[in-house]
Structures are given as C-alpha cells and as structure tokens.
Write an enzyme that holds these catalytic residues in place. Sequence first.
Site, PDB file in Angstrom:
ATOM      1  N   ASP A  38     -20.623 138.076 124.234  1.00  0.00           N
ATOM      2  CA  ASP A  38     -21.084 139.270 123.509  1.00  0.00           C
ATOM      3  C   ASP A  38     -21.907 140.149 124.451  1.00  0.00           C
ATOM      4  O   ASP A  38     -22.897 139.696 125.012  1.00  0.00           O
ATOM      5  CB  ASP A  38     -21.937 138.808 122.317  1.00  0.00           C
ATOM      6  CG  ASP A  38     -22.570 139.980 121.582  1.00  0.00           C
ATOM      7  OD1 ASP A  38     -22.046 141.106 121.701  1.00  0.00           O
ATOM      8  OD2 ASP A  38     -23.586 139.761 120.896  1.00  0.00           O
ATOM      9  N   ASN A  92     -23.257 143.297 123.578  1.00  0.00           N
ATOM     10  CA  ASN A  92     -24.196 144.264 122.989  1.00  0.00           C
ATOM     11  C   ASN A  92     -25.110 143.671 121.927  1.00  0.00           C
ATOM     12  O   ASN A  92     -25.758 144.409 121.183  1.00  0.00           O
ATOM     13  CB  ASN A  92     -23.420 145.453 122.405  1.00  0.00           C
ATOM     14  CG  ASN A  92     -22.498 145.018 121.270  1.00  0.00           C
ATOM     15  OD1 ASN A  92     -22.337 143.816 121.026  1.00  0.00           O
ATOM     16  ND2 ASN A  92     -21.919 145.969 120.565  1.00  0.00           N
ATOM     17  N   ASP A 120     -24.590 142.106 119.087  1.00  0.00           N
ATOM     18  CA  ASP A 120     -24.296 142.084 117.645  1.00  0.00           C
ATOM     19  C   ASP A 120     -23.790 140.715 117.191  1.00  0.00           C
ATOM     20  O   ASP A 120     -23.420 140.535 116.033  1.00  0.00           O
ATOM     21  CB  ASP A 120     -23.306 143.195 117.265  1.00  0.00           C
ATOM     22  CG  ASP A 120     -21.926 142.984 117.852  1.00  0.00           C
ATOM     23  OD1 ASP A 120     -21.752 142.019 118.650  1.00  0.00           O
ATOM     24  OD2 ASP A 120     -21.013 143.767 117.545  1.00  0.00           O
ATOM     25  N   ASP A 139     -16.924 140.454 122.737  1.00  0.00           N
ATOM     26  CA  ASP A 139     -16.241 141.745 122.823  1.00  0.00           C
ATOM     27  C   ASP A 139     -15.583 141.922 124.191  1.00  0.00           C
ATOM     28  O   ASP A 139     -15.724 141.075 125.080  1.00  0.00           O
ATOM     29  CB  ASP A 139     -17.240 142.885 122.534  1.00  0.00           C
ATOM     30  CG  ASP A 139     -18.547 142.681 123.274  1.00  0.00           C
ATOM     31  OD1 ASP A 139     -18.488 142.427 124.485  1.00  0.00           O
ATOM     32  OD2 ASP A 139     -19.631 142.745 122.624  1.00  0.00           O
ATOM     33  N   ASP A 191      -1.802 138.997 121.898  1.00  0.00           N
ATOM     34  CA  ASP A 191      -1.307 138.258 120.749  1.00  0.00           C
ATOM     35  C   ASP A 191      -0.491 139.228 119.900  1.00  0.00           C
ATOM     36  O   ASP A 191      -0.947 140.330 119.601  1.00  0.00           O
ATOM     37  CB  ASP A 191      -2.490 137.718 119.932  1.00  0.00           C
ATOM     38  CG  ASP A 191      -2.227 136.330 119.381  1.00  0.00           C
ATOM     39  OD1 ASP A 191      -1.158 136.142 118.767  1.00  0.00           O
ATOM     40  OD2 ASP A 191      -3.075 135.445 119.550  1.00  0.00           O
ATOM     41  N   ASP A 224       2.646 135.110 117.392  1.00  0.00           N
ATOM     42  CA  ASP A 224       2.153 134.369 116.244  1.00  0.00           C
ATOM     43  C   ASP A 224       3.288 133.994 115.278  1.00  0.00           C
ATOM     44  O   ASP A 224       4.130 134.846 114.955  1.00  0.00           O
ATOM     45  CB  ASP A 224       1.153 135.287 115.523  1.00  0.00           C
ATOM     46  CG  ASP A 224       0.269 134.554 114.552  1.00  0.00           C
ATOM     47  OD1 ASP A 224      -0.477 133.678 114.992  1.00  0.00           O
ATOM     48  OD2 ASP A 224       0.323 134.876 113.347  1.00  0.00           O
ATOM     49  N   GLU A 259       4.616 130.960 119.086  1.00  0.00           N
ATOM     50  CA  GLU A 259       3.975 129.900 118.316  1.00  0.00           C
ATOM     51  C   GLU A 259       4.967 129.466 117.255  1.00  0.00           C
ATOM     52  O   GLU A 259       5.333 130.245 116.376  1.00  0.00           O
ATOM     53  CB  GLU A 259       2.685 130.400 117.659  1.00  0.00           C
ATOM     54  CG  GLU A 259       1.929 129.266 116.994  1.00  0.00           C
ATOM     55  CD  GLU A 259       1.101 129.698 115.793  1.00  0.00           C
ATOM     56  OE1 GLU A 259       0.157 128.983 115.452  1.00  0.00           O
ATOM     57  OE2 GLU A 259       1.420 130.735 115.169  1.00  0.00           O
ATOM     58  N   HIS A 289      -7.330 127.803 119.314  1.00  0.00           N
ATOM     59  CA  HIS A 289      -8.256 128.256 118.285  1.00  0.00           C
ATOM     60  C   HIS A 289      -7.906 127.708 116.898  1.00  0.00           C
ATOM     61  O   HIS A 289      -8.636 127.950 115.940  1.00  0.00           O
ATOM     62  CB  HIS A 289      -8.262 129.785 118.231  1.00  0.00           C
ATOM     63  CG  HIS A 289      -6.935 130.336 117.797  1.00  0.00           C
ATOM     64  ND1 HIS A 289      -5.788 130.196 118.562  1.00  0.00           N
ATOM     65  CD2 HIS A 289      -6.548 130.963 116.671  1.00  0.00           C
ATOM     66  CE1 HIS A 289      -4.776 130.723 117.909  1.00  0.00           C
ATOM     67  NE2 HIS A 289      -5.197 131.206 116.760  1.00  0.00           N
ATOM     68  N   ASP A 290      -6.778 127.018 116.769  1.00  0.00           N
ATOM     69  CA  ASP A 290      -6.376 126.446 115.478  1.00  0.00           C
ATOM     70  C   ASP A 290      -6.538 124.926 115.432  1.00  0.00           C
ATOM     71  O   ASP A 290      -6.212 124.302 114.421  1.00  0.00           O
ATOM     72  CB  ASP A 290      -4.905 126.748 115.184  1.00  0.00           C
ATOM     73  CG  ASP A 290      -4.651 128.221 114.927  1.00  0.00           C
ATOM     74  OD1 ASP A 290      -5.559 128.906 114.439  1.00  0.00           O
ATOM     75  OD2 ASP A 290      -3.529 128.685 115.223  1.00  0.00           O
TER      76      ASP A 290
HETATM   77  C1  GLC Z   1      -1.258 131.454 113.659  1.00  0.00           C
HETATM   78  C2  GLC Z   1      -2.619 131.698 114.248  1.00  0.00           C
HETATM   79  C3  GLC Z   1      -3.643 131.350 113.230  1.00  0.00           C
HETATM   80  C4  GLC Z   1      -3.446 132.247 112.039  1.00  0.00           C
HETATM   81  C5  GLC Z   1      -2.006 132.223 111.545  1.00  0.00           C
HETATM   82  C6  GLC Z   1      -1.721 133.380 110.668  1.00  0.00           C
HETATM   83  O1  GLC Z   1      -1.054 130.142 113.319  1.00  0.00           O
HETATM   84  O2  GLC Z   1      -2.759 130.982 115.431  1.00  0.00           O
HETATM   85  O3  GLC Z   1      -4.945 131.430 113.718  1.00  0.00           O
HETATM   86  O4  GLC Z   1      -4.283 131.854 111.002  1.00  0.00           O
HETATM   87  O5  GLC Z   1      -1.075 132.283 112.580  1.00  0.00           O
HETATM   88  O6  GLC Z   1      -1.625 134.547 111.413  1.00  0.00           O
HETATM   89 CA    CA Z   2     -20.518 142.401 120.593  1.00  0.00          CA
END
Ligand code: GLC
Ligand code: CA
Length: 594
Positions: free
Chosen positions: A36, A38, A40, A44, A113, A214, A271, A343-344
């Site tokens: 981050d 700034n 908040d 970013d 993405d 995605d 994905e 991230h999932d």
């Molecule tokens: C993919 C993303 C996930 C998101 C899902 C819906 O699985 O990686 O984070 O919730 O798609 O877009």
């Molecule tokens: Ca920020």
Amino acid sequence: MLQTFLRDQPENNDPAKRQWWKEAVVYQVYPRSFMDSNGDGIGDLKGIISRLDYLKDLGVDVLWLSPVYPSPNADNGYDVSNYRAIADEFGTMDDFDELLAGVHRRGMKLLMDLVVNHTSDQHPWFLQSRSSKDNPYRDYYIWRPGKNGQEPNNWQSYFSCSAWEYDDMTDEYYLHLFTRHQPDLNWENPKVRDEIYDMMTWWLDKGIDGFRMDVINGLAKAPGLPDAPSHGQRRYVWGGEFFLNVPRVHDYLQEMHRRVLSKYDIMTVGETGFVTTEHAKLYAGEDRNELSMVFQFEHMGLDGGEDKWDCKPWSLLELKKVMSQWQNDLYGVAWNSLYLTNHDQPRALSRFGDDRNYPVESAKMLATFLHLQQGTPFIYQGEEIGMTNMIFDNLVDYRDVEIFNLWRDRAETGETDLGRLMHAISLKARDNARTPMQWDDSAHAGFTRGVPWIKVNPNYPQVNVQRSLTDDNSVWHYYRKLIALRKKHPIMVYGKYDLILADHPEIYAYTRTLGSEVWLVVCNFFANTPVFELPIDLLYGATDLPEDPPELIISNYPEDASQSLSQGHFTLRPYECRVYRLTSGRGARLGLAN
Ligand code: GLC
Ligand code: CA
C-alpha cells in the site's frame, strides 16, 4: 529402464517447441495485499511499482496481477464493472502504464487477469440487460423464466445457494455460477465475443504479455441448461458437467486464438477447475491453437471430499499419482503449469509442509519438489519467504464472500457440528493466503501506514522480507537459487520426468532426463528420517555404482559427507530434499547414451 527412457524420449526441447513462457517463472501479485503506497490500507499499483526491484532481484520473469479493474468488490475484483480502466483504489491508468514500463525495463513481463465468464452486476452491460426483455443487451447474459415458481434449474453456484437469481424488473432469473453479483455472460452471443476480443486486443496493444484467464472452461453451458442429477435432499446440486468443459468452449477459445491471441507473442494460462489431463490436452495441446497452459486442480483436491470443506488428510501416494499423471500425460503434447498455492488456496507450507517445526526446511523442500517438475512454475506472493496460513480468531475477521455464503448456507440451515465447520474454514479459507505481504517487522509488517483491509499474520516479526534478505539460509535465498538454476539448466525446463520409488510412503523421488543428462530429485515429505536407496540397476543398468560420484546440485540442508550418495544410499533428515546430477556428458561412459 532409464536407459529405455533415454532412447525413447521425443526431443522435447526441439527448437520448434521452445517457448519463452516454458522457460519463465511467474510470480502472482494479489494487488490488494501486496503493498500500500498511500496509507488507505489497500495495496495499489504504486505499491507494486515500489517493489519491482525486489521481484527482479528474486529472478522471476513474469508478473501476473489479479484483477485491478473497477469493481464493486463483491468477490475482490473478480466482479469487473469496467474492463478498460483501473479501480480508483488501485490507482490510475497512468500508474498502470508506469508499472508496465517498469516491468519491461527490468526485462520482465506482465500478465493481466481476464475475467470474462461473468461481469459485475454493476457493469453497464448488465444494467442495460436487466432493464427490459427487449433491451439490445438482454442477450449478453443468460436469462430464463422460472419453472413452477422456482429457479429454471437446480444448479448450485460455486459459493453455495442457487446459481440463479430472480430479478423482479423483468420477472426472470439470470444465471450466476459465482455470487449473485457476478452474472454469467452469454458466450453464444457473437456480440459478446466481439466485445471481449476487442477489449483483449486493446490491452495487448498496450503491450501486456498475456492473460491468466479466470474460469475459462466455464464459458460454454450445455444446451437446454438441464437439471443436474440429484441424489439426496439437497435442493441445489453441483452441475459442473453442464457448465465446465462443455465441448463448445473449444470453439470459443479457437476463435479467440484466431482473432486475438495468435497475433501476439504472449503467454496464456487458463484457470480450469475439474479438468483431467484429457481435457488439458484439448485446452493446451501444442497443435490446438487455444492456450499455452492451464491450471489444473487435482492436487488441490487431495485433502477434500465431496467438497473442499469436507477435509481429510492428503496422502503422499496420491500426490505422486496425480502429479505424475500430469507430467506423463502432457509430456511432449501439452505444457503444465506448476503451482501449490494462489489467492484461492490455503498456503502450501501450512497445507503440505510443517509450518511449526520445520517451516524453513519444508518450504524449501516443497519449492524443490515443484520447480524441478516439467512445466512453468508459479510463485504466489509471500510463498518465497515462507508465509503461512492465518489463524483468524473470529468469523468477522474473514473478508471473503465464500465464507459468508458458506456460513449462511450451512450454519443457518441446520449444520450441527459448527466446530468442525470452523476448523474446515481455518484450513481452507481463501483469506488464509490473502493477508498482507510481510515486508518487515514494523507495524502491519510494513504493508501499510494505515489500517490494513484484512488482518496481518501475527508471525510477521519472524517471517518477513527484510529478514529473509539478510539471512543467507532463508527460504527467499533458496527460491532465488532455484530460479537461477532453471535459467542455467535446460534440463529443468525440458527434461523428461520419471517417477521412481512410486510406492515409498515418505519419499517423493523422480528423475529428469535430457539427452544424456540425468538429474535425480529426492524429497522427504515428513519429519521422519527414511533411508533413500539409489535404485542403481534402474538408473545405471548395472549392479555397481559408477566411479564418478553423483554431483549435488542443490539441497535444503548443509552437505553431510558421511551421508553422500556415493555410498548408494543415505538417511534423509526431516523434510530434506536433494537434487543430484547423475551424469553429465559422461553418459557414454555410464552406458546411458546409446
Ligand atoms: C476464480 C478466481 C476466484 C474467483 C472466481 C470467480 O476462481 O480465481 O478468486 O472467486 O474465479 O471469478
Ligand atoms: Ca492504497
């Protein structure tokens, strides 16, 4: 046998099949939690720019940014309301251009993405679409009348509940495989496809180097949208067979390739949940003109049951089976992606390693196990410093819609064992891996001057970048070494994989072979100390070890002369891994080359 492998292997490093994206290492940035600038509390683009030297120093070649587009954040940016802009909270298009230039100046590349199975329900297309049945945008989405006062079919969304939402504005339902704020686009409509291809072209003309796509295997839905077969009481049923890997998806991807992707020298990774190697060969086959590679999930499913909350311990033998199947089936015909977290998913170190007793050893072992396989390795932010799962004390500390929906669906509809559910959440919640990147031991791990949008893992005073950089034995330095090795040794990229000791319950061992060069990878997945016996006859076709001792390329422990492989066996320390070169241009002498 290895002798036969050597003779039979097709030349997989054939120049025609060499690609920059096969040789690259990708680093996933989850912008909200990276840095981050700034105060908040939200990461970013300027924050990412300030850390580009750090990433360059690690040695990664490609950055993948999770979505940075404007979004109401029903699903942390995976609900896009404008495909051609940057969310205010992340910065401006100027910041983006600066980021891209900074990445390129350092000789790296950038993947965006691409979230085009669905949009946000605040996307202008959807606002138009829902406004009336004869709106020109109506067919951009999938609308159906109800059936006997209920949803058009019984499909369950990814995040619990029905995959349909009733909209009283036109008295119809729209389909959403994810939250109700993520309506699915209607890919049957050529106008939708044109819009998406134009938008992709716009980004590629800006100079980005590819896309992570995605849920790309969900674009096509089965004709007629039939009910999923239901067993038991549940009103809504997982209907993946009707919306994942439906054959028509390949028409879309081939069209996308023809009209967009083929015009650029880029990398694409789809994905694709619920894919087998047979599906993957269709999506990523060398001659298919679809994608460079896909993310498969079979290894991520090993500690789940009917769904991921139905937790069970994973087994090494199953892990070997799954990984080896992907290595073998795709060899020479399609390309693998290699990942253990994103991230999932929960943090790999907490899931497959021992984050309490052997955090450093097991993090390095897992990295070795993965990066030495054939495919393009993906590092998820923080993995390179050994970040671990977060222990949230309270449900209110979670931020992920998946958890809230799950809780509503289960806890409020009769789940009796809430302790078990909470435990499953602590193991599998996506927020485990979404906590802020740990930069140093100052407040909030140096991620922000303000209040972070999600709690920082309290282990940051021990686990952070600053500390990792100054400690030569850190996980970070090990990753850097692994990445550098890959640049030097084509065998790490193109060598053929062969599992050995398939039935060993604690050791995962395999070879890589390229021409006359053979590498041996030995990984101990547990805190026990098993003995590794070199299968001499298998590897050398002889009963005695050759004179030249195998050369140790990398290991996560200091070398111990009394435990070297020149005796043909050694005792592995907890989570120890070793990589040896068995022959190097000496193949002829060992009887391997002919
Ligand atoms: C993919 C993303 C996930 C998101 C899902 C819906 O699985 O990686 O984070 O919730 O798609 O877009
Ligand atoms: Ca920020």
